[in-house]
Design a protein around this motif. Structure first.
Motif, PDB file in Angstrom:
ATOM      1  N   ASN A  84     -54.716  19.333  -6.119  1.00 50.99           N
ATOM      2  CA  ASN A  84     -55.661  18.724  -7.052  1.00 50.99           C
ATOM      3  C   ASN A  84     -56.538  17.737  -6.299  1.00 50.99           C
ATOM      4  O   ASN A  84     -56.034  16.813  -5.662  1.00 50.99           O
ATOM      5  CB  ASN A  84     -54.924  17.995  -8.182  1.00 50.99           C
ATOM      6  CG  ASN A  84     -54.106  18.956  -9.026  1.00 50.99           C
ATOM      7  OD1 ASN A  84     -54.569  20.031  -9.369  1.00 50.99           O
ATOM      8  ND2 ASN A  84     -52.887  18.561  -9.358  1.00 50.99           N
ATOM      9  N   GLN A  86     -58.990  14.693  -6.025  1.00 50.02           N
ATOM     10  CA  GLN A  86     -59.287  13.468  -6.764  1.00 50.02           C
ATOM     11  C   GLN A  86     -60.118  12.536  -5.904  1.00 50.02           C
ATOM     12  O   GLN A  86     -60.109  12.628  -4.671  1.00 50.02           O
ATOM     13  CB  GLN A  86     -57.999  12.766  -7.202  1.00 50.02           C
ATOM     14  CG  GLN A  86     -57.150  13.585  -8.159  1.00 50.02           C
ATOM     15  CD  GLN A  86     -55.952  12.808  -8.674  1.00 50.02           C
ATOM     16  OE1 GLN A  86     -55.907  11.581  -8.567  1.00 50.02           O
ATOM     17  NE2 GLN A  86     -54.977  13.507  -9.222  1.00 50.02           N
ATOM     18  N   SER A  87     -60.849  11.647  -6.558  1.00 50.74           N
ATOM     19  CA  SER A  87     -61.665  10.675  -5.834  1.00 50.74           C
ATOM     20  C   SER A  87     -60.758   9.690  -5.095  1.00 50.74           C
ATOM     21  O   SER A  87     -59.608   9.454  -5.484  1.00 50.74           O
ATOM     22  CB  SER A  87     -62.586   9.936  -6.798  1.00 50.74           C
ATOM     23  OG  SER A  87     -61.829   9.335  -7.829  1.00 50.74           O
ATOM     24  N   GLU A  90     -61.304   5.283  -7.994  1.00 49.21           N
ATOM     25  CA  GLU A  90     -61.940   5.499  -9.290  1.00 49.21           C
ATOM     26  C   GLU A  90     -61.628   4.310 -10.185  1.00 49.21           C
ATOM     27  O   GLU A  90     -60.469   3.894 -10.296  1.00 49.21           O
ATOM     28  CB  GLU A  90     -61.445   6.789  -9.940  1.00 49.21           C
ATOM     29  CG  GLU A  90     -62.158   7.117 -11.242  1.00 49.21           C
ATOM     30  CD  GLU A  90     -61.749   8.470 -11.805  1.00 49.21           C
ATOM     31  OE1 GLU A  90     -62.370   8.913 -12.779  1.00 49.21           O
ATOM     32  OE2 GLU A  90     -60.814   9.079 -11.258  1.00 49.21           O
ATOM     33  N   ALA A 235     -66.738   6.344  -9.217  1.00 51.64           N
ATOM     34  CA  ALA A 235     -65.782   7.026  -8.335  1.00 51.64           C
ATOM     35  C   ALA A 235     -66.333   7.083  -6.916  1.00 51.64           C
ATOM     36  O   ALA A 235     -67.520   7.369  -6.715  1.00 51.64           O
ATOM     37  CB  ALA A 235     -65.500   8.439  -8.844  1.00 51.64           C
ATOM     38  N   THR A 237     -66.264   9.150  -3.644  1.00 47.43           N
ATOM     39  CA  THR A 237     -65.953  10.555  -3.351  1.00 47.43           C
ATOM     40  C   THR A 237     -66.002  10.890  -1.865  1.00 47.43           C
ATOM     41  O   THR A 237     -65.999  12.064  -1.507  1.00 47.43           O
ATOM     42  CB  THR A 237     -66.939  11.462  -4.102  1.00 47.43           C
ATOM     43  OG1 THR A 237     -68.286  11.122  -3.737  1.00 47.43           O
ATOM     44  CG2 THR A 237     -66.772  11.310  -5.604  1.00 47.43           C
ATOM     45  N   ARG A 241     -59.143  12.381  -2.017  1.00 50.29           N
ATOM     46  CA  ARG A 241     -57.685  12.539  -1.943  1.00 50.29           C
ATOM     47  C   ARG A 241     -57.308  13.876  -2.572  1.00 50.29           C
ATOM     48  O   ARG A 241     -57.793  14.198  -3.657  1.00 50.29           O
ATOM     49  CB  ARG A 241     -56.969  11.422  -2.689  1.00 50.29           C
ATOM     50  CG  ARG A 241     -57.274  10.005  -2.240  1.00 50.29           C
ATOM     51  CD  ARG A 241     -56.510   9.027  -3.109  1.00 50.29           C
ATOM     52  NE  ARG A 241     -56.956   7.652  -2.924  1.00 50.29           N
ATOM     53  CZ  ARG A 241     -56.362   6.763  -2.123  1.00 50.29           C
ATOM     54  NH1 ARG A 241     -55.292   7.130  -1.432  1.00 50.29           N
ATOM     55  NH2 ARG A 241     -56.810   5.529  -2.031  1.00 50.29           N
ATOM     56  N   TYR A 243     -53.910  15.859  -3.766  1.00 47.66           N
ATOM     57  CA  TYR A 243     -52.468  15.712  -3.994  1.00 47.66           C
ATOM     58  C   TYR A 243     -51.826  17.087  -4.110  1.00 47.66           C
ATOM     59  O   TYR A 243     -52.294  17.943  -4.871  1.00 47.66           O
ATOM     60  CB  TYR A 243     -52.209  14.885  -5.246  1.00 47.66           C
ATOM     61  CG  TYR A 243     -52.554  13.419  -5.070  1.00 47.66           C
ATOM     62  CD1 TYR A 243     -51.691  12.573  -4.388  1.00 47.66           C
ATOM     63  CD2 TYR A 243     -53.746  12.912  -5.561  1.00 47.66           C
ATOM     64  CE1 TYR A 243     -52.003  11.224  -4.213  1.00 47.66           C
ATOM     65  CE2 TYR A 243     -54.065  11.571  -5.396  1.00 47.66           C
ATOM     66  CZ  TYR A 243     -53.189  10.732  -4.713  1.00 47.66           C
ATOM     67  OH  TYR A 243     -53.510   9.415  -4.538  1.00 47.66           O
ATOM     68  N   GLU A 293     -50.173  13.511   0.023  1.00 44.89           N
ATOM     69  CA  GLU A 293     -51.605  13.220  -0.059  1.00 44.89           C
ATOM     70  C   GLU A 293     -52.302  13.671   1.214  1.00 44.89           C
ATOM     71  O   GLU A 293     -51.879  13.332   2.319  1.00 44.89           O
ATOM     72  CB  GLU A 293     -51.843  11.727  -0.280  1.00 44.89           C
ATOM     73  CG  GLU A 293     -53.321  11.359  -0.353  1.00 44.89           C
ATOM     74  CD  GLU A 293     -53.559   9.866  -0.420  1.00 44.89           C
ATOM     75  OE1 GLU A 293     -54.641   9.420   0.042  1.00 44.89           O
ATOM     76  OE2 GLU A 293     -52.672   9.152  -0.915  1.00 44.89           O
ATOM     77  N   GLN A 305     -64.545  15.825  -7.470  1.00 42.67           N
ATOM     78  CA  GLN A 305     -63.236  15.421  -7.957  1.00 42.67           C
ATOM     79  C   GLN A 305     -62.849  16.270  -9.173  1.00 42.67           C
ATOM     80  O   GLN A 305     -63.696  16.698  -9.951  1.00 42.67           O
ATOM     81  CB  GLN A 305     -63.238  13.946  -8.336  1.00 42.67           C
ATOM     82  CG  GLN A 305     -64.127  13.593  -9.518  1.00 42.67           C
ATOM     83  CD  GLN A 305     -63.801  12.224 -10.060  1.00 42.67           C
ATOM     84  OE1 GLN A 305     -62.737  11.681  -9.798  1.00 42.67           O
ATOM     85  NE2 GLN A 305     -64.712  11.652 -10.816  1.00 42.67           N
ATOM     86  N   GLY A 306     -61.554  16.526  -9.288  1.00 43.45           N
ATOM     87  CA  GLY A 306     -61.054  17.338 -10.386  1.00 43.45           C
ATOM     88  C   GLY A 306     -60.966  18.818 -10.075  1.00 43.45           C
ATOM     89  O   GLY A 306     -60.462  19.587 -10.891  1.00 43.45           O
TER      90      GLY A 306
END
Length: 405
Positions: A84, A86-87, A90, A235, A237, A241, A243, A293, A305-306
């Motif tokens: 996943n 992610q920023s 955030e 956020a 970017t 990151r 995960y 991570e 992100q996302g």
């Protein structure tokens, strides 16, 4: 000539009443025998039909299943796991003062630098309170000046014994009290000046605006309690990151500094590489995985992100592993299981230790052997020891092996 008249002869048997009864009894006996034979025939036929029906029902009650064999995975393969994105940082941005939104300057998707002005809030109540506080401060300063002059005069009069020591102490204490009142008024002015500065909302770090939840004229409530809502979501970017939940069996292959590359479906010919920066150093007991991570540079902002990504770790996996298609699995409270057909055509439910998820199939680390006949599309009602019929001329021995992934 004399004629002789012959009288007709009568059948003695026909003239007897008992002869008719005998014939009637014979007919009844014959009909009874006919009906008896027909009834016995129907009873025997129904009994035969019931036996055939019972055999067919018993045969149909045994489930018919198709079986396959697990597919071997290459002896050496790369570790690929879902991740996943992610920023890196955030943060929701809330107002620190009450009022109405006067103007906003940055919208969603805007890249901002640290300290950029995001919005202005109109707070007339704070302005009025600040003006009142400054007036109170001026009054306190004037009172302090007067109290200082009076105390100084009385100290001079005390040298000539024109006033008592008690009067001097009273005015000296009043001067000290006026000093404290000035300090309190100055603190109040400073507090309201800080609130006044909160009318301007600035970016706390460089990043991109991902949400704007306010518009001109919106009532703004300070803080994040009650009905207040964040004004912006910001956020960072670059880097990002990623995960990854690493199964327990692969944890020995993961270390800080290990190279890892992302592959996304929208960029099939590109890879975005980074490295492992930290792990949780603890196995999650709910799914037996290690949270890992991976930090990936994103200077161009290509990655968002996302997103979902496949993470290719630079680690080789050795050992014998098998894979099974998704439609060969049973999900029970005890865990993921497979239904294996024994040589006597009975079901044996085996719990699986699952590895990687290949999409249409999964890696099996333990639970089944290559020669096991695994039921494909098993019904949920299958139980241990249940009798089954295997489709195919060779039964369980004629199981098919799916094409290797």
């Amino acid at each position: 000539m004399t004629e002789t008249v012959k009288e007709p002869q009568h059948d003695l048997n026909s003239s007897r009443p008992g002869g008719s009864r005998t014939r009637l009894l014979g007919w009844f006996t014959l009909l009874f025998l006919v009906f008896l034979v027909i009834g016995l025939y129907n009873i025997l036929e129904r009994r035969s039909e019931r036996g055939v029906l019972a055999q067919q029902t018993e045969k149909m009650s045994v489930p018919h299943v198709a079986v396959i064999h697990a597919t071997p995975v290459e002896a050496e393969s790369q570790l690929i796991l879902p991740g996943n994105v992610q920023s890196y940082v955030e943060s929701p941005i809330y107002a620190r003062t009450n009022g109405y939104l006067k103007k906003w300057y940055k919208d969603i998707g805007t890249h901002v630098k640290q300290g950029d002005l995001l919005a202005e809030i109109d707070s007339p109540e704070v302005d009025a309170q600040l003006a009142q506080a400054r007036a109170d401060l001026s009054t306190s300063q004037a009172n302090l000046k007067l109290a200082g002059v009076t105390a100084q005069r009385y100290e001079g009069l005390l040298k000539s014994d024109a006033v008592s020591k008690q009067e001097v102490d009273n005015y000296t204490g009043d001067y000290s009290a006026k000093q404290a009142m000035v300090q309190s008024a100055e603190a109040n002015v400073k507090r309201l000046e800080d609130l006044e500065s909160f009318k301007r909302v600035y970016a706390p770090f460089s990043g991109v605006i991902t949400q704007r939840n306010c518009d001109t004229g919106t009532l703004i409530n300070a803080g994040n309690g009650g009905n207040s809502k964040e004004m912006f979501d910001l956020a960072q970017t670059d880097p990002l990151r990623v995960y990854v939940s690493v199964p327990q069996s692969y944890v020995p292959s993961i270390r800080v500094g290990l190279k890892a590359c992302l592959q996304l479906t929208e960029f099939p010919d590109r890879r975005f590489c980074g490295q492992v920066v930290r792990t949780a150093n603890a196995i999650d007991p709910s799914n037996r995985t290690l949270l890992t991570e991976v930090d990936v540079p994103n200077p161009s902002g290509t990655l968002l992100q996302g997103e979902y990504a496949e993470v290719h770790f630079d680690a080789q996996l050795n050992g014998k592993r098998l894979s099974l298609p998704i439609n060969a699995l049973l999900f029970r409270p005890e865990g993921t299981m497979a239904a294996v057909v024994t040589p006597d055509n009975r079901i044996a439910l085996k719990k699986l230790t699952v590895g990687r998820d290949f999409g249409t199939s999964i890696e099996v680390l333990d639970g089944v052997a290559p020669q096991d006949a695994v039921v494909i599309n098993p019904p949920d009602s299958l139980e241990n020891g249940e009798q089954v019929t295997v489709n195919g001329p060779n039964g369980a021995g004629g199981a098919q092996t799916p094409d290797p992934k």
